[in-house]
Design an enzyme around this catalytic site. Sequence first.
Site, PDB file in Angstrom:
ATOM      1  N   ASP A  68      68.057 114.415  11.479  1.00 41.97           N
ATOM      2  CA  ASP A  68      68.029 115.056  10.292  1.00 41.97           C
ATOM      3  C   ASP A  68      68.620 113.397   9.102  1.00 41.97           C
ATOM      4  OD1 ASP A  68      67.079 116.884  11.357  1.00 41.97           O
ATOM      5  OD2 ASP A  68      69.294 118.432  10.784  1.00 41.97           O
ATOM      6  N   LYS A 122      61.873 121.500  10.413  1.00 36.57           N
ATOM      7  CA  LYS A 122      62.626 121.995  10.686  1.00 36.57           C
ATOM      8  C   LYS A 122      63.188 122.497  10.042  1.00 36.57           C
ATOM      9  CE  LYS A 122      67.065 119.451  12.871  1.00 36.57           C
ATOM     10  NZ  LYS A 122      67.749 120.296  11.950  1.00 36.57           N
ATOM     11  N   CYS A 139      73.178 119.910  14.115  1.00 31.85           N
ATOM     12  CA  CYS A 139      71.776 119.696  14.905  1.00 31.85           C
ATOM     13  C   CYS A 139      72.006 118.409  15.699  1.00 31.85           C
ATOM     14  CB  CYS A 139      71.267 119.066  13.518  1.00 31.85           C
ATOM     15  SG  CYS A 139      70.967 120.422  12.515  1.00 31.85           S
TER      16      CYS A 139
END
Length: 194
Positions: free
Chosen positions: A20, A102, A141
């Site tokens: 991310d 995602k 994450c």
Amino acid sequence: MQSTGDAIHITEQDALIVVDPQNDFCPGGSLAVPHGDDVFPIVNRIMPRFRHVLATQDWHPPEHRYFQTYGGPWPYHCLQGTPGAEFHPGLDTGPIQDVVRKGTNPELDGYSGFAGTDLADRLGRRGVQRVFVAGLATDYCVKATAIEAIGHGFEAYVLTDAIRAVEVEEGDGERALEAMAEAGAKLITSDALA
Ligand SMILES: [Zn+2]
């Protein structure tokens, strides 16, 4: 933390997963991780060393139930197709071979790069056995991705100098490191990579 000076030799079966690396998780973004953009110089430096470089991209529909509007914990962030969901300009995207989106299922938290994605298959097809995890954020994450990598049968290394924590509660970053180590992830710094 591994700090004995043991060098880790990167092989053809190793993959770097950049979690991310997006505008909304960096200063100025809607869910900014303090100093989140500090990871990019390190990520940029190590990416060319890996045969396999993948990134995850948080990619939420507006009706995602983890948004505060729906009683979830998070402000709107990484909405599909918005500038906040784009990769941060500090990241050199050239070496990234594969992007796994995602968080597209509005019912799932989408923290892990493996949750509801084909990341495990993509790694398997490449013959990957060890994953090295960098990116944002340590306590969500990155943690979920590293732990689920182990669940999928990969060895996981977490690059502690190439991650940053959001720290909703003070100490979350440190607790996340402990949780990852307990799950079997190895905590290293990028200078251990040989
Ligand atoms: Zn998200």
